[in-house]
Design a protein around this motif. Sequence first.
Motif, PDB file in Angstrom:
ATOM      1  N   TYR B 134       0.838  -1.201   0.000  1.00 19.23           N
ATOM      2  CA  TYR B 134       0.000   0.000   0.000  1.00 19.23           C
ATOM      3  C   TYR B 134       0.869   1.246   0.000  1.00 19.23           C
ATOM      4  O   TYR B 134       0.620   2.208  -0.731  1.00 19.23           O
ATOM      5  CB  TYR B 134      -0.904   0.006   1.228  1.00 19.23           C
ATOM      6  N   ALA B 135       1.920   1.213   0.826  1.00 19.63           N
ATOM      7  CA  ALA B 135       2.809   2.362   0.905  1.00 19.63           C
ATOM      8  C   ALA B 135       3.485   2.605  -0.433  1.00 19.63           C
ATOM      9  O   ALA B 135       3.660   3.750  -0.861  1.00 19.63           O
ATOM     10  CB  ALA B 135       3.848   2.134   1.997  1.00 19.63           C
ATOM     11  N   GLU B 212      -7.339   7.160   1.994  1.00 20.97           N
ATOM     12  CA  GLU B 212      -7.684   6.231   3.067  1.00 20.97           C
ATOM     13  C   GLU B 212      -8.538   5.072   2.582  1.00 20.97           C
ATOM     14  O   GLU B 212      -8.294   3.925   2.944  1.00 20.97           O
ATOM     15  CB  GLU B 212      -8.404   6.969   4.191  1.00 20.97           C
ATOM     16  N   SER B 213      -9.534   5.364   1.741  1.00 16.84           N
ATOM     17  CA  SER B 213     -10.458   4.296   1.400  1.00 16.84           C
ATOM     18  C   SER B 213      -9.828   3.272   0.460  1.00 16.84           C
ATOM     19  O   SER B 213     -10.316   2.161   0.367  1.00 16.84           O
ATOM     20  CB  SER B 213     -11.728   4.881   0.784  1.00 16.84           C
ATOM     21  N   GLU B 214      -8.759   3.659  -0.232  1.00 18.68           N
ATOM     22  CA  GLU B 214      -8.154   2.688  -1.140  1.00 18.68           C
ATOM     23  C   GLU B 214      -6.892   2.079  -0.545  1.00 18.68           C
ATOM     24  O   GLU B 214      -6.698   0.880  -0.565  1.00 18.68           O
ATOM     25  CB  GLU B 214      -7.772   3.363  -2.469  1.00 18.68           C
ATOM     26  N   LEU B 215      -6.022   2.946  -0.033  1.00 22.53           N
ATOM     27  CA  LEU B 215      -4.682   2.492   0.347  1.00 22.53           C
ATOM     28  C   LEU B 215      -4.499   2.431   1.856  1.00 22.53           C
ATOM     29  O   LEU B 215      -3.384   2.520   2.341  1.00 22.53           O
ATOM     30  CB  LEU B 215      -3.631   3.434  -0.247  1.00 22.53           C
ATOM     31  N   VAL B 216      -5.587   2.319   2.600  1.00 20.20           N
ATOM     32  CA  VAL B 216      -5.538   2.261   4.068  1.00 20.20           C
ATOM     33  C   VAL B 216      -4.967   3.566   4.618  1.00 20.20           C
ATOM     34  O   VAL B 216      -5.701   4.428   5.053  1.00 20.20           O
ATOM     35  CB  VAL B 216      -4.731   1.063   4.564  1.00 20.20           C
ATOM     36  N   ALA B 217      -3.634   3.744   4.609  1.00 21.16           N
ATOM     37  CA  ALA B 217      -3.105   5.061   4.961  1.00 21.16           C
ATOM     38  C   ALA B 217      -2.027   5.472   3.979  1.00 21.16           C
ATOM     39  O   ALA B 217      -1.233   6.366   4.258  1.00 21.16           O
ATOM     40  CB  ALA B 217      -2.567   5.057   6.382  1.00 21.16           C
ATOM     41  N   GLY B 218      -1.952   4.785   2.846  1.00 16.95           N
ATOM     42  CA  GLY B 218      -0.980   5.162   1.834  1.00 16.95           C
ATOM     43  C   GLY B 218       0.444   5.059   2.320  1.00 16.95           C
ATOM     44  O   GLY B 218       0.806   4.079   2.966  1.00 16.95           O
ATOM     45  N   PHE B 219       1.218   6.102   2.056  1.00 14.23           N
ATOM     46  CA  PHE B 219       2.665   6.000   2.304  1.00 14.23           C
ATOM     47  C   PHE B 219       3.002   5.826   3.773  1.00 14.23           C
ATOM     48  O   PHE B 219       4.055   5.294   4.102  1.00 14.23           O
ATOM     49  CB  PHE B 219       3.384   7.225   1.733  1.00 14.23           C
TER      50      PHE B 219
END
Lengths: 409, 326
Positions: B134-135, B212-219
Amino acid sequence: MSHDTQIKKEPSNLSSKQFRTDSPLIDQIPGRKRQILRESPESELKMEEFLLNVGPQHPSTHGVLRLVVALEGEVIKRCDPDLGYLHRTFEKISESRSYQQIVPFTDRMDYLGSMNANWGVAVAVEKLAKIEVPERAEYLRVIVSELNRIASHLMWMGAFGADIGAVTAFLYGFRERELILDMFEEICGSRLTYGYIRVGGVAEDITPKFDKLVREFLDILPAKLEDYHNLITGNPIFLERTRGVGAITLEEAISYGVTGPMLKACGMPWDLRKEEPYSVYPKFDFDIPVYYNGDCFDRFRVRMDEMVESAKIVIQALDGLPEGDYKVKKLARNIKPPVGDVYVRQEAPRGEYGVYMESDGSTKPNRVKYRTPSFSNLSILPLMTVGWKIADLVAILGSVDIVLGDVDR
Amino acid sequence: MEILLFGIIGVVVLFSVIALNALILVYMERKVSAWMQSRLGPNRVGPFGLFQTTADIVKLILKENIRNDQSDKVIYFLAPILAFVAPFAAFVTVPIANTIGIRDLDMGAVYIFALGSSVIFSIIWAGYGSNSRYALIGAMRSAAQMVSYEVPMITAVLGVFLIAGSLSMREIVTMQANQTWFIVYQPLGFILFLIAGTAEANRAPFDLPEAESELVAGFHTEYTGLKFAFFFLGEYAAMLVSCCLIVLLFLGGWLVPFVDNSIIPAWIHITVFMIKVYLMIFLMMWFRWTFPRMRVDHLMGFGWKVLLPLAFINLVATGAVVLILK
């Protein structure tokens, strides 16, 4: 019999067992990928698929759905849903309880459309045991299930907004849903798992306060819907994110057994309240919203319009509510229906909800099978998501409107 | 020696001012979002929940630092530091009143833009270093996003430099005192810069790296505790820089409108500057809690096909007018 064809409609190739053993994606868990790489030393600059494991714990899988997604950049190559994380054996446990005791289980299946879930089972038992339900009870069932449909769609609208990043819509959807939950609390004491519609009628008669709450709510609903349209529908970013995204054709939708708002968005006005009128629906005047593109935006529009239509039904039912009993006066504690089977299908907020029930003459059903709309609608997800971006995956999944309790049962 | 002392004092003052502002901004964001969503927001810790953010930061400091086993250690640790240090350092050349500012550089604008862009490095480092998929997607998006909005942003702001004839922040504001606010000359540039500045601060609807909705919290999916707090505060510091820039370049900085500014005391200038900055911040929060998130390819299409041509038109038109008037 119509129910035979109905059960076959569910695509049998999507059983979770098959996914575990045959799926090429789930075999390639990240740990094993390194071994594959080591076997081919010349592949230093080889492009490879980027496998992303979405869920079971993820902010927008609406529960515990796991998706294994193969990506190329941001583009989805394949998407495999992996189900069963919320499996609670409701079908099996229903076979070891008396007929009345089955009803509360169904609350936990589709917990956003509990009224409809209760209703299907109640009607199945009534048909098996040939119980006549008073007309007032039928009216009350229609009122609460349509209110539940509005609540479910409001909640869906909010969750869909949150999925594509408009978090404020989420809170707005919940705010209005709260009013409906207050009504349900007034008549049955519960706010989520109602158990209100029971075999032989409903649990309690409505109170004057309920009537007042419903009318107040229906008065403010059009203005609130207008607000949502202003906030969401007219937004260019929202249109870009949903228009044309995840579009399916009518043929694809039918072949996957997709029903409910998703099918109506594909251009088919298929609604069991009109096609196979049950209960007292023929007495009411309402329309079935239809749109033709089959994309996320049309699914959104269908649900927004359905809320208006449901509101119409509720007000008609409330005005025409007949006097009389709200449940069958004398109902045996242990119902023993004659040997036979029955398939009942109804239009739940998410689509076609079916209950197959087989009686062997004892106090417990011999076989119970639920045909839940979320499961069938989810089955088309792999087809819908291919070629779209990872951000669209969330939007498309949101537009399906799944309840994982309903999928896994 | 004197320079060193000045530097240390400057750093301490700057750090406390920015940290305080970031704390206020986090609280403000939660209250504004609550207000827009018909909620109450934080209201338990202290009067009106004022100490909620402080409590959160204390909680984050006390939390265990969890590091992903296969993460790239050096990069992983450097990323949150850069995320906070870059916007922090950019403040050195932000004047908050005519005589008050750490240092006025001749190339002030270039310096701020350079540091503003380097926040992207921290995002890419965080995404690459934390060994999470995700990050990594968040970092990838961020790199793509940077090239698509940084170019129109600089191009949009060139018009201001052409009119002002300077890159020093203080001189740009002085020019606005002599003439009028540059938003009057550069309305298009202002809108373009506002959009690009929102993207620069990674704010919704352009918060793709952390969607948030796609990558949880992204980087920053894999970050916990204090390191997460650094990202969190860094995001608000970056927003503060963006809004300060908008105010300085287009809205007359600390100038009070319709008044002779040479006789006004400095504390009024500071107050006016902060009010303007916080109004812009409120606008950005309004964006965030109203708009859905853009998709990454739409954002790039928007950056290259809409923002950039408009920015060029703006630049050429401004240049022509400046040339004629000379």
